[in-house]
Design a protein around this motif. Structure first.
Motif, mmCIF file in Angstrom:
data_model
loop_
_atom_site.group_PDB
_atom_site.id
_atom_site.type_symbol
_atom_site.label_atom_id
_atom_site.label_comp_id
_atom_site.label_asym_id
_atom_site.label_seq_id
_atom_site.Cartn_x
_atom_site.Cartn_y
_atom_site.Cartn_z
ATOM 1 N N PRO A 43 38.398 -1.345 2.120
ATOM 2 C CA PRO A 43 37.055 -1.651 2.397
ATOM 3 C C PRO A 43 37.450 -2.742 4.106
ATOM 4 O O PRO A 43 37.880 -3.709 4.002
ATOM 5 C CB PRO A 43 36.524 -2.818 1.470
ATOM 6 N N GLY A 44 37.057 -2.229 5.015
ATOM 7 C CA GLY A 44 37.331 -2.600 6.398
ATOM 8 C C GLY A 44 38.578 -2.469 7.026
ATOM 9 O O GLY A 44 38.622 -3.200 8.209
ATOM 10 N N GLY A 45 39.038 -1.352 6.718
ATOM 11 C CA GLY A 45 40.457 -1.160 7.406
ATOM 12 C C GLY A 45 41.365 -0.135 6.807
ATOM 13 O O GLY A 45 40.765 0.539 5.802
ATOM 14 N N ILE A 46 42.445 -0.118 6.856
ATOM 15 C CA ILE A 46 43.312 0.618 6.237
ATOM 16 C C ILE A 46 44.720 -0.165 6.013
ATOM 17 O O ILE A 46 45.039 -1.251 6.431
ATOM 18 C CB ILE A 46 43.925 1.990 7.322
ATOM 19 N N GLU A 47 45.368 0.422 4.954
ATOM 20 C CA GLU A 47 46.747 -0.211 4.439
ATOM 21 C C GLU A 47 47.791 1.049 4.623
ATOM 22 O O GLU A 47 47.602 1.977 4.314
ATOM 23 C CB GLU A 47 46.527 -0.603 3.107
ATOM 24 N N VAL A 48 48.935 0.458 5.393
ATOM 25 C CA VAL A 48 50.056 1.278 5.770
ATOM 26 C C VAL A 48 51.380 0.769 4.945
ATOM 27 O O VAL A 48 51.524 -0.422 4.995
ATOM 28 C CB VAL A 48 50.441 1.150 7.198
ATOM 29 N N THR A 49 51.883 1.409 4.068
ATOM 30 C CA THR A 49 53.146 1.179 3.414
ATOM 31 C C THR A 49 54.423 1.847 3.954
ATOM 32 O O THR A 49 54.154 2.897 4.139
ATOM 33 C CB THR A 49 52.920 1.739 2.082
ATOM 34 N N VAL A 50 55.449 0.851 4.104
ATOM 35 C CA VAL A 50 56.604 1.325 4.957
ATOM 36 C C VAL A 50 57.565 1.079 4.023
ATOM 37 O O VAL A 50 57.604 -0.317 3.418
ATOM 38 C CB VAL A 50 56.697 0.547 6.386
ATOM 39 N N THR A 51 58.450 1.983 3.794
ATOM 40 C CA THR A 51 59.772 1.805 3.004
ATOM 41 C C THR A 51 61.041 1.544 3.886
ATOM 42 O O THR A 51 61.186 2.079 5.106
ATOM 43 C CB THR A 51 60.382 2.841 2.224
ATOM 44 N N VAL A 52 61.580 0.360 3.684
ATOM 45 C CA VAL A 52 62.610 -0.117 4.598
ATOM 46 C C VAL A 52 64.109 0.053 4.111
ATOM 47 O O VAL A 52 64.344 -0.362 2.849
ATOM 48 C CB VAL A 52 62.659 -1.512 5.071
#
Length: 508
Positions: free
Chosen positions: A339-348
């Motif tokens: 809600p109100g944006g996006i979520e980016v998940t990054v594996t390091v």
């Protein structure tokens, strides 16, 4: 009968450029533009370049050759060529480079159509030569001064009337960055700068004999003196003082901090390191107030600037050596709407065997922090909620490595840093075991942040930091090859090089 002036004068300084010179001249004579001249200044060549120039000039009246004793640097021959130029535009070319057949015609058409004083052709490196990311990412069309400053080499189309009105010439003698001094003054005086080519127009070479000027040893005093001249040109020529300081800060990040990259720094002896730090400390003291340091987006660069200001050579050495432990690769493993944006998940994936302890995202405190984040995720794009949950995660995970996502738009180069939240790793086998050294981080990108990049493509890097204010270099985030989807109106996709980018729609 009055002779008609050419549209473009191509000025080429030549010094011992065989066998590259033949390809350079052939690519020029293949140009589709109706009217141009070539002015080649032979700067005391002894390898047959002088003979090759005379052979081409005898066969084609568009070529003028001037022979002179060696001056030791390209500034003087470029000036001698500029003095003889008759074209409406001038292009400075090196004697080991080539151009596509339509290069001159396309640059002239763009300059005429947009009344531009400078046109930057899209470069491509040859022979292993690397070019700035600008040439891969910036779209064709107008380019802002901040982005143009990323390329200070002279291989550009200049309106000759502007150069003559300013009486603009290259510094002569062995002056490092002499081309940057010339180009920066032209940039700040230009009415409009354009970026030309949806595909490469100018092919800049890396010579296999190591004779490129840029490959020669650098004298710190000479180099920093030239950097001062460029910075002073920006401060004097840019009307808004804040804009001028931002340009100087970005310039120092490119031309100053390059000497604090691990490969360069570790190759220096102690005396040379101390000399660079002393010169850069004076540069910062005189030209960039400490208040501007907070605007350095990259945390490692910001810390380096702080240590340079303090003259702390030992602190810099510790930071640079420790940063090697935080080298990593990064892969997008999820993009979802909030809600109100996006979520980016990054594996390091941390590269070094001696990476900081606690690098993996397992453990009770990680799960507690993740549970807290999941509870507030519906409201996490609100600034207060986002900040509070981030503080709670830092308290719980104070001894774990942190990650930051750096975003940069292709048109304006505007940089933003987004802190990440350590998340439990995903199971990698049917038994639910984990790869211990592959932590995942979640990054929340609210719409109010993404609006800064309207109409742009946005690239992403990660920076990993450890305890004791240590952080590493940035790493370009990669993406699964099949990634290409819209998430709440934002396109998340893999580039043709396998990197992760976002495309933010324009207004309306």
């Amino acid at each position: 009968m009055t002779e008609t002036a050419p549209i473009v004068s191509v000025v080429i300084p030549v010094y011992n450029s065989m066998p590259y010179l033949t390809g350079t001249l052939d690519s020029l004579l293949a140009q589709e533009l109706d009217s141009f001249e070539i002015i080649a200044i032979d700067d005391g060549s002894t390898d047959g370049s002088e003979t090759e120039l005379d052979r081409y000039a005898a066969a084609d009246s568009r070529i003028t050759v001037v022979h002179q004793p060696n001056s030791g640097w390209p500034g003087m021959p470029r000036n001698r060529g500029l003095e003889r130029a008759r074209g409406r535009y001038v292009l400075f070319m090196d004697a080991d480079d080539t151009m596509s057949p339509d290069a001159l015609a396309r640059m002239v058409a763009q300059a005429d159509a947009h009344d531009a004083d400078i046109v930057i052709p899209r470069f491509e490196g040859t022979g292993g030569r690397h070019v700035q990311a600008l040439f891969e990412r910036h779209p064709e069309g107008p380019i802002e001064l901040a982005r143009a400053m990323e390329t200070l080499s002279p291989q550009k189309l200049f309106r000759r009337e502007m150069l003559e009105r300013l009486e603009l010439r290259f510094p002569e003698g062995r002056v490092r960055l002499e081309d940057g001094i010339f180009v920066t003054r032209a940039y700040v005086e230009a009415r409009r700068i354009m970026f030309c080519g949806d595909s490469p127009l100018y092919f800049i070479a890396l010579r296999d004999d190591g004779r490129n000027i840029s490959s020669q040893s650098i004298d710190p005093d000479n180099y920093v003196s030239s950097c001062r001249r460029i910075a002073e040109t920006l401060i004097e020529g840019v009307a808004d003082p804040d804009d001028a300081r931002a340009l100087v800060r970005q310039f120092f990040g490119r031309k100053g901090l390059r000497f604090y990259a691990p490969k360069r720094w570790l190759a220096m002896d102690e005396g040379r390191r101390a000399h660079w730090v002393a010169l850069h400390r004076e540069f910062l003291r005189d030209l960039l107030p400490p208040s501007t340091d907070a605007q350095v987006t990259h945390p490692t660069d910001r810390r380096k600037v702080e240590l340079i200001r303090d003259g702390d050579v030992e602190g810099l050495d510790r930071l640079i050596r420790a940063a090697a432990m935080l080298e990593h690769t990064a892969l997008v493993s999820g993009v979802r709407a909030l809600p109100g944006g996006i979520e980016v998940t990054v594996t390091v994936r941390l590269d070094h065997d001696e990476a900081p302890a606690g690098a993996a995202g397992s453990g009770l405190r990680v799960r507690v922090a993740d549970r807290l984040y999941r509870l507030v995720r519906p409201l996490v794009t609100r600034r207060l909620v986002r900040g509070t949950s981030r503080l709670a995660a830092r308290f719980l995970l104070w001894n774990r490595p942190h990650a930051m996502l750096l975003l940069s738009g292709r048109k304006r180069g505007r940089a933003t840093a987004v802190p990440g939240r350590l998340a439990p790793p995903e199971p990698r086998t049917a038994e639910g075991t984990y790869r211990a050294r592959e932590p995942r981080y979640r990054f929340v990108l609210p719409h109010d942040l993404l609006r800064r990049y309207r109409g742009e493509r946005v690239d992403a890097w990660t920076v990993v930091s450890g305890p004791h204010r240590v952080s590493g270099d940035r790493c370009r985030v990669t993406a699964p090859p099949a990634l290409d989807r819209r998430v709440d109106g934002i396109r998340a996709y893999a580039t043709n090089r396998g990197n992760f980018s976002l495309q933010v729609p324009g207004r309306g």
